[in-house]
Design an enzyme around this catalytic site. Structure first.
Site, short mmCIF file in Angstrom:
data_model
loop_
_atom_site.label_atom_id
_atom_site.label_comp_id
_atom_site.label_asym_id
_atom_site.label_seq_id
_atom_site.Cartn_x
_atom_site.Cartn_y
_atom_site.Cartn_z
N GLY A 171 -2.76 2.14 -6.96
CA GLY A 171 -1.87 3.12 -6.34
C GLY A 171 -2.58 4.03 -5.36
O GLY A 171 -3.48 4.77 -5.73
N SER A 172 -2.20 4.01 -4.09
CA SER A 172 -2.96 4.74 -3.08
C SER A 172 -2.23 4.71 -1.74
O SER A 172 -1.07 4.34 -1.67
CB SER A 172 -4.36 4.13 -2.95
OG SER A 172 -4.27 2.72 -2.95
N ARG A 173 -2.96 5.06 -0.65
CA ARG A 173 -2.34 5.14 0.66
C ARG A 173 -3.38 4.88 1.75
O ARG A 173 -4.56 5.17 1.59
CB ARG A 173 -1.75 6.54 0.83
CG ARG A 173 -0.95 6.72 2.11
CD ARG A 173 -0.28 8.07 2.08
NE ARG A 173 -0.79 8.98 3.08
CZ ARG A 173 -0.54 10.28 3.10
NH1 ARG A 173 0.17 10.82 2.14
NH2 ARG A 173 -1.01 11.02 4.06
N ILE A 189 -7.01 6.49 1.05
CA ILE A 189 -6.76 7.68 0.24
C ILE A 189 -6.44 7.27 -1.20
O ILE A 189 -5.51 6.49 -1.43
CB ILE A 189 -5.60 8.51 0.82
CG1 ILE A 189 -5.90 8.91 2.26
CG2 ILE A 189 -5.32 9.75 -0.03
CD1 ILE A 189 -4.75 9.60 2.95
N MET A 222 0.97 2.54 -1.05
CA MET A 222 0.91 1.38 -1.92
C MET A 222 1.20 1.78 -3.36
O MET A 222 0.51 2.66 -3.91
CB MET A 222 -0.49 0.75 -1.85
CG MET A 222 -0.87 0.23 -0.48
SD MET A 222 -2.58 -0.37 -0.42
CE MET A 222 -3.47 1.20 -0.36
#
Length: 232
Positions: free
Chosen positions: A189-191, A159, A102
């Site tokens: 911002g991440s995953r 994450i 993301m």
């Protein structure tokens, strides 16, 4: 009424977790505008972006226990067999991992990929390297859920990324989750990594855009082979 409904359906609500941030950006815009008027408009652009970041749209989720639905909006950044994180206690055998990255313009509300019961929730502190890098799965701050489904236990790992500094998870152990149900959010911002047991076949390709709660990323009990895609 038709115009009103069109406007209402176009405006996406802001998740309550974003209210303090939107308010802070707005107040900062007022202060900056008092110092130098053009800064107010610059601040308002960031305020609108903040509201957009914390948007929480409704999604239409396929109701099929054989389907795995994307837990996040973003780009499919990895499809590979890897050993799941030790804290998930899913064993040492490789599992299918599908990762969705993301960026700061994606919706960051996270949704359950399958229906089931939460077996455990495991938080691990860590660093904040770019979440798109493979090593982020091991090095970054993360929060992992293990969900018992009709096809066995799956892992869902939030994450943190390069900018993210807060992982939110409002689900609890032993609670049921429906596919597409909201369970958390990651700021800026991440995953999301999804770990799937044997029998799951990917239904997305690297680089594909996924929509949380709607895009089918994998499927169980299917005789079909891997998905084939092309760029156009």
């Amino acid at each position: 009424m038709s115009l009103f409904n069109t406007v209402r359906n176009t405006i996406v609500p802001v998740h309550k977790e974003g209210y303090p941030f939107v308010a802070a950006f707005f107040v900062a815009s007022l202060v900056l505008g008092w110092i130098f008027k053009p800064l107010f408009w610059i601040g308002m652009i960031f305020t609108l972006w903040c509201a957009y970041f914390f948007r929480d749209p409704e999604r239409v989720t396929p109701q099929d226990d054989d389907l795995v639905i994307s837990p996040a909006d973003g780009k499919v950044s990895a499809i590979q067999m890897v050993t799941p994180p030790a804290e998930l206690d899913l064993g040492s055998e490789p599992m299918l991992r599908i990762s969705v990255f993301m960026n700061v313009f994606n919706c960051h509300v996270n949704r359950a990929p399958m229906r089931g019961r939460i077996v455990s929730i495991n938080y691990r502190s860590g660093s904040f390297v770019n979440a798109e890098l493979d090593k982020a799965s091991e090095d970054n701050e993360r929060n992992g859920l293990v969900i018992e489904t009709r096809h066995g236990q799956i892992g869902v790992v939030q994450i943190a990324g390069l900018v993210a500094r807060r992982i939110l998870c409002w689900a609890n152990t032993n609670e049921p989750l429906d596919a597409g149900e909201r369970f958390g959010l990651i700021r800026f911002g991440s995953r999301l990594d999804v770990f799937l047991p044997a029998g799951a076949a990917p239904r997305v390709s690297l680089g594909q855009t996924a929509i949380a709660g709607e895009t089918v990323i994998a499927e169980f009990a299917s005789a079909k082979g891997p998905v084939i895609s092309r760029h156009s």
